[in-house]
Design a protein around this motif. Sequence first.
Motif, PDB file in Angstrom:
ATOM      1  N   PRO A 109       1.056  22.768   3.118  1.00  0.00           N
ATOM      2  CA  PRO A 109       2.276  22.274   2.383  1.00  0.00           C
ATOM      3  C   PRO A 109       2.726  20.783   2.616  1.00  0.00           C
ATOM      4  O   PRO A 109       3.691  20.368   2.520  1.00  0.00           O
ATOM      5  N   TYR A 110       1.450  19.847   2.921  1.00  0.00           N
ATOM      6  CA  TYR A 110       1.761  18.568   3.223  1.00  0.00           C
ATOM      7  C   TYR A 110       0.751  17.681   2.502  1.00  0.00           C
ATOM      8  O   TYR A 110      -0.517  17.486   3.027  1.00  0.00           O
ATOM      9  N   VAL A 111       0.920  17.332   1.304  1.00  0.00           N
ATOM     10  CA  VAL A 111      -0.046  16.904   0.318  1.00  0.00           C
ATOM     11  C   VAL A 111      -0.811  15.889   0.773  1.00  0.00           C
ATOM     12  O   VAL A 111      -1.953  15.361   0.685  1.00  0.00           O
ATOM     13  N   THR A 112      -0.117  14.930   1.430  1.00  0.00           N
ATOM     14  CA  THR A 112      -0.895  13.649   1.996  1.00  0.00           C
ATOM     15  C   THR A 112      -1.403  13.634   3.368  1.00  0.00           C
ATOM     16  O   THR A 112      -2.008  12.625   3.898  1.00  0.00           O
ATOM     17  N   ALA A 113      -1.571  15.021   3.909  1.00  0.00           N
ATOM     18  CA  ALA A 113      -1.954  15.093   5.267  1.00  0.00           C
ATOM     19  C   ALA A 113      -3.309  14.834   5.450  1.00  0.00           C
ATOM     20  O   ALA A 113      -3.952  14.111   6.333  1.00  0.00           O
ATOM     21  N   GLY A 114      -4.197  15.151   4.456  1.00  0.00           N
ATOM     22  CA  GLY A 114      -5.648  14.690   4.551  1.00  0.00           C
ATOM     23  C   GLY A 114      -6.033  13.377   4.502  1.00  0.00           C
ATOM     24  O   GLY A 114      -6.794  12.901   5.325  1.00  0.00           O
ATOM     25  N   ALA A 115      -5.228  12.472   3.678  1.00  0.00           N
ATOM     26  CA  ALA A 115      -5.355  11.075   3.913  1.00  0.00           C
ATOM     27  C   ALA A 115      -4.930  10.405   5.396  1.00  0.00           C
ATOM     28  O   ALA A 115      -5.470   9.514   5.861  1.00  0.00           O
ATOM     29  N   ILE A 116      -3.832  11.075   5.762  1.00  0.00           N
ATOM     30  CA  ILE A 116      -3.277  10.723   6.768  1.00  0.00           C
ATOM     31  C   ILE A 116      -4.558  11.003   8.215  1.00  0.00           C
ATOM     32  O   ILE A 116      -4.545  10.351   9.125  1.00  0.00           O
TER      33      ILE A 116
END
Length: 249
Positions: A109-116
């Motif tokens: 449930p951390y939508v920008t984790a992939g980019a980070i």
Amino acid sequence: MSENGSVVPLYHLVEEESGTVIIVAREIGGFFVESDHAQSEDIFIFGSAREPVRLGKDLSDVELRVVNSLGSAIGSYYIGRVGLCSTFEGKGSPGQGGFVATFYGYTCPYVTAGAIWRRWASGTPLVKGEWVRYPVESHGSWLHVVQNSWFETGHAAKRYDVGEICLIDGRQILSESSFYCALGESINGPGGYFGSTLDGLADCLASSRNAPFKLMWEHFSGAQERMGASLAASAMDVLREFGVDVTLR
């Protein structure tokens, strides 16, 4: 990116017990989603198999590992059972397709984790205050990556000796997640972790009793308002309970 411009695999699907890499992937779609998003059944694995796999047959005991540009694990998620439903080809790019899979409702449930994660895996060192450049709604994802990577890479929940005086700039604190991002960085340097909850903070402090330090918190009043007075007061209580000399400005 590699030197020839290709995208370096960011994820390995691994059989946890044996460590065998089953699939390598450039990206994983449908895994990092909003916390209120319906459980995703369609996971898009943009990559290829390293071991024989069969559509319609589940993989078991699977861990999703995040790997950096050197191939070292910097993060992980234990998925367990993974179903490979079908394959797809990349448009105009033969061999650049992947698998449509199911993680049986398990999402992050951390939508920008992939980019980070992609940023963390690049090989370029993190810099102080880098997390502040992200929108406040992404600070929870940054904190998630911090915590996940901290333990995956062999760190303990404690303070590492990076100086006797730690400084927090309250202007950077826009939310609860921002507070823990700022605290972790002030104590353990860029990308550093020092708790993501009050209990986590207490655990880190309990493990750091032999490394006393002073915490200077600048622009406290504004930070207190944005993160919540109750959390600010509770955090101060925990810090002082463990002997941290806190100065507010």
